[in-house]
Write a protein that holds these residues in place. Structure first.
Motif, mmCIF file in Angstrom:
data_model
loop_
_atom_site.group_PDB
_atom_site.id
_atom_site.type_symbol
_atom_site.label_atom_id
_atom_site.label_comp_id
_atom_site.label_asym_id
_atom_site.label_seq_id
_atom_site.Cartn_x
_atom_site.Cartn_y
_atom_site.Cartn_z
ATOM 1 N N PHE A 158 -15.287 12.939 8.844
ATOM 2 C CA PHE A 158 -14.487 14.094 9.262
ATOM 3 C C PHE A 158 -15.140 14.818 10.439
ATOM 4 O O PHE A 158 -14.449 15.301 11.335
ATOM 5 N N PHE A 159 -16.465 14.863 10.449
ATOM 6 C CA PHE A 159 -17.168 15.446 11.599
ATOM 7 C C PHE A 159 -16.841 14.656 12.867
ATOM 8 O O PHE A 159 -16.535 15.225 13.916
ATOM 9 N N ALA A 160 -16.924 13.350 12.777
ATOM 10 C CA ALA A 160 -16.672 12.500 13.946
ATOM 11 C C ALA A 160 -15.231 12.624 14.413
ATOM 12 O O ALA A 160 -14.970 12.703 15.629
ATOM 13 N N LEU A 161 -14.293 12.654 13.486
ATOM 14 C CA LEU A 161 -12.878 12.780 13.859
ATOM 15 C C LEU A 161 -12.606 14.122 14.539
ATOM 16 O O LEU A 161 -11.857 14.192 15.516
ATOM 17 N N ALA A 162 -13.200 15.171 14.027
ATOM 18 C CA ALA A 162 -12.999 16.497 14.626
ATOM 19 C C ALA A 162 -13.576 16.549 16.035
ATOM 20 O O ALA A 162 -12.948 17.090 16.956
ATOM 21 N N ALA A 163 -14.765 15.989 16.237
ATOM 22 C CA ALA A 163 -15.377 15.989 17.569
ATOM 23 C C ALA A 163 -14.539 15.177 18.546
ATOM 24 O O ALA A 163 -14.311 15.586 19.694
#
Length: 175
Positions: A158-163
């Motif tokens: 989710f961190f990677a998708l948000a970034a």
């Protein structure tokens, strides 16, 4: 004895600086001159874009945390939405500067993290029977420990998708 013809305008009317006698006249039938169009908005204001992205990150973190706290689950599309809103805001307000996408991605990471902590604190406050503000502000270390215990590979996805959403949102908004 021949005299030249008088000028086409009367001496009592002032002439515009560019010598156009019709420059200050309203169109036929109009009681006043047409309005001057507004100046175009300045599109490449990096500082304003960063400030707007920071504001969007704070609001998005709070909303994401409330979503997690109410559903008691992390939701991937909400994390993507957090990143996209931050990037879109940075690009629309700040313009085409490539730094906005990078800073937007960093703000998205922080926003998702804070949102997850808010959600963790909401869930913990319900379980323990204390207020959210007391748990979040007075026992922040406990909230972080609970987050670490609950973190799994999906959390970091989710961190990677948000970034990624923030970076691409900034580029699309500035185009």
């Amino acid at each position: 004895m021949s005299q030249s013809a008088p000028p086409p305008h009367s001496e009592s009317q002032p002439q515009p600086a560019d010598a156009n006698p019709y420059a200050q006249q309203a169109p036929a039938g109009a009681p006043f001159a047409p309005p001057v169009p507004p100046a175009p908005l300045q599109k490449d204001n990096v500082a304003l874009g960063l400030a707007a992205a920071l504001g969007a990150a704070l609001v998005a973190a709070a909303l994401y945390g409330v979503i997690i706290g109410l559903t008691k689950h992390e939701i991937g599309w909400a994390a993507v939405g957090v990143g996209f809103v931050i990037g879109l805001t940075a690009g629309k307000v700040g313009g085409r500067n490539p730094a906005l996408g990078v800073v937007g991605a960093a703000l998205a990471l922080g926003s998702v993290y804070i949102g997850q902590l808010v959600g963790e604190a909401m869930i913990g406050a319900d379980q323990v029977g204390v207020s959210f503000s007391k748990l979040f502000f007075q026992h922040f270390g406990l909230v972080q420990e609970a987050w670490k215990a609950d973190a799994d590979p999906l959390t970091f996805l989710f961190f990677a998708l948000a970034a990624f959403a923030a970076f691409s949102g900034a580029k699309k908004a500035a185009a």
